[in-house]
Design an enzyme around this catalytic site. Sequence first.
Site, short mmCIF file in Angstrom:
data_model
loop_
_atom_site.label_atom_id
_atom_site.label_comp_id
_atom_site.label_asym_id
_atom_site.label_seq_id
_atom_site.Cartn_x
_atom_site.Cartn_y
_atom_site.Cartn_z
N ASP A 1 0.82 -1.05 0.24
CA ASP A 1 0.08 0.00 0.10
C ASP A 1 0.82 1.45 -0.11
O ASP A 1 2.17 1.18 0.26
CB ASP A 1 -0.87 -0.23 1.08
N HIS B 1 -10.31 -1.63 -7.29
CA HIS B 1 -10.00 -0.56 -6.43
C HIS B 1 -9.13 0.56 -7.06
O HIS B 1 -9.84 1.54 -6.69
CB HIS B 1 -9.42 -0.99 -4.99
C1 HEM Z 1 -4.59 2.61 -3.47
C2 HEM Z 1 -5.88 -1.05 -0.26
C3 HEM Z 1 -9.16 1.98 1.74
C4 HEM Z 1 -8.40 5.07 -2.00
C5 HEM Z 1 -4.79 1.18 -2.82
C6 HEM Z 1 -3.80 0.30 -2.92
C7 HEM Z 1 -4.16 -0.67 -2.10
C8 HEM Z 1 -5.30 -0.33 -1.10
C9 HEM Z 1 -3.53 -2.01 -1.84
C10 HEM Z 1 -2.58 0.17 -4.12
C11 HEM Z 1 -1.43 0.64 -3.58
C12 HEM Z 1 -1.39 2.43 -3.66
O1 HEM Z 1 -1.16 2.61 -4.81
O2 HEM Z 1 -0.91 2.99 -2.79
C13 HEM Z 1 -6.83 -0.48 0.63
C14 HEM Z 1 -7.45 -1.15 1.69
C15 HEM Z 1 -8.27 -0.15 2.06
C16 HEM Z 1 -8.23 1.04 1.23
C17 HEM Z 1 -7.32 -2.55 2.05
C18 HEM Z 1 -9.33 -0.43 3.33
C19 HEM Z 1 -9.24 -1.30 4.09
C20 HEM Z 1 -9.22 3.10 0.91
C21 HEM Z 1 -10.23 4.33 1.11
C22 HEM Z 1 -9.96 5.10 -0.14
C23 HEM Z 1 -8.78 4.49 -0.81
C24 HEM Z 1 -11.32 4.32 1.91
C25 HEM Z 1 -10.85 6.36 -0.39
C26 HEM Z 1 -12.12 6.61 -0.27
C27 HEM Z 1 -7.34 4.69 -2.39
C28 HEM Z 1 -6.70 5.47 -3.66
C29 HEM Z 1 -5.62 4.96 -4.18
C30 HEM Z 1 -5.45 3.44 -3.43
C31 HEM Z 1 -6.99 6.89 -4.08
C32 HEM Z 1 -4.63 5.21 -5.24
C33 HEM Z 1 -5.15 4.77 -6.64
C34 HEM Z 1 -3.97 5.27 -7.49
O3 HEM Z 1 -3.46 6.22 -7.55
O4 HEM Z 1 -3.62 4.48 -8.42
N1 HEM Z 1 -5.57 1.02 -1.90
N2 HEM Z 1 -7.46 0.74 0.39
N3 HEM Z 1 -8.62 3.43 -0.36
N4 HEM Z 1 -6.65 3.57 -2.53
FE1 HEM Z 1 -7.34 2.04 -0.94
#
Ligand code: HEM
Length: 537
Positions: free
Chosen positions: A236, A384
Amino acid sequence: RRWASSQRTIPEFFSRRRLTRLSESAMSMSVAGITPSNANVPKQKDPHLRECEIQGDIIVGLQKDEEVFVFFKILDARKFRKVLRERLTDRITTTSSALARELQVKAYKREGHRHRLPLIGINIGFTHAGLETLLGAAKCTGMDPSFMAGAAAQAAALSDPVDANGNPVWKPAFASDTIHGVLLVAGPAREVGQPGPAETEASAIVALFGNAVAVVDRETGITRPQRGHEHFGFLDGISNPGVRGITPRTNPENPNQGVPGQDLLWPGAFVFGYPGQDPDKPFEEPGPEPHLPHPWMRDGSYMVFRRLNQRVPEFHAFLDAQAAALGTDPALLGARMVGRWQSGAPVMLAPLQDDPLLGADPARNNAFEFSQDKAQRRCPYGAHIRKTYPRDDLKDPGTLGLKDPEGFVQAHRIMRQGIPFGPEVDEATEETTTVQERGLMFVCYQTSIVEQFEFIQKDWSNAPSFPPAKMRPGGGAVTPGHDPIIGQAGGPRQMDEPLPNYPTGSVRSTLDMPEPFVVPTAAGYFFMPSLTALKTM
Ligand code: HEM
């Protein structure tokens, strides 16, 4: 726009992702070996950030192996203000000290030290009720409407689980708006059997306030042994936007880029008092400063906190069962649901097989766009990372009637600074069912909760029809479905898995997810004031 025209090799010392956030000013110190390769790139329009004013977690992030969140209510505003002013404000970690610490930590690691520097980071924020208690109601008008309403009031609109009265089913302290503030204390990992340094420091600060506060909840985030990975197992914190004036460039030919694939946004997206993102303009052009209803808000930021339980055994049991039904590998199915393999390698660049070297390489692991993949052969629209940051998916002329599709997407970005919490899965007792609570203390910063965090959660992740059909000439009439990680529907969810392109053959499928894998158990909306504002409250 995000592709690097020359993907130069970044020396090992600079190749770590978080280094991209180091300020060029901090790095321009003439210390042999630490001047970045891009030091000479002109920063024509870069704004000058008041780094000593902005709290450190907002853009740079506090150094955190552990992080304690102390949620409190103010009982004696006069005493609280005095302690804040005289005992705490000088110890708040600012952006400038956070940048200096990053350099220090990197140098330490480079020298081969194994143990972590005992750095403690301290930040503080307030709910709308807390600000009214400290500043009076007149100084707290006209702020972000969702911030003023409070997280609990917004729960139903975000499809968080709510009871018959519309109140969120959260830890009791959060379900009503009695919280006035949050103290963030970040620190190194604890020694076995000892309290963590962040825990000890948090207790000492609470003691300073004495009977001026009542602690209503206390949460501890802990980095997993698989460092940088959240509890489902995925790396992450890869893709945060860069910030002009802070994030160094790696490509001399592209002034709009940090590491390849990382756009440089205007600081006003995250901190008040600077040019921001204009949804109608290309993102590289400065937009107007976000509306500043009160001068004391300058150099401050809104923080969204969400305690998100992760049902890890259930997630993996789902992957196993669905993958067996589809004749594929659970790791591939998981990668298509997230948009990245567990290593961090994006499925856009590694569609069929994980590539850990790619996943760990910040010069490559973010360098992709989605527009080349309209038929979702590599990454489903529902994944996601495609839901939460659709990159150039909306770029077709006329799509959604947007004047500038890229500017529109960039206007809905957040700076994520969360940390996992809870123990590792106990294989003996938690084979298919969660027994112990674990998950993510999700934290993000922005200058508009409505347009940034809530927009992403509500209008993108929760909305099964996003992105709309007219954007998907190769995708047919199907609905992309919910974000399988965080999408909320108040009931069963579905994600379209259209052309999986699995090694065993393509099987069109719909993923039925009767139960969520992520369950919010607390939330709060806070404002993180500048140092001057803290001193003069
Ligand atoms: C990216 C997991 C909650 C927004 C990611 C990534 C993972 C991840 C594995 C890819 C790594 C990265 O790009 O940094 C999770 C998990 C969550 C969670 C397990 C809950 C337990 C959230 C929430 C939001 C969010 C609540 C916003 C509403 C984002 C965004 C990205 C991202 C904006 C970057 C996408 C990109 O720039 O390519 N998340 N996330 N995430 N997540 Fe989550």
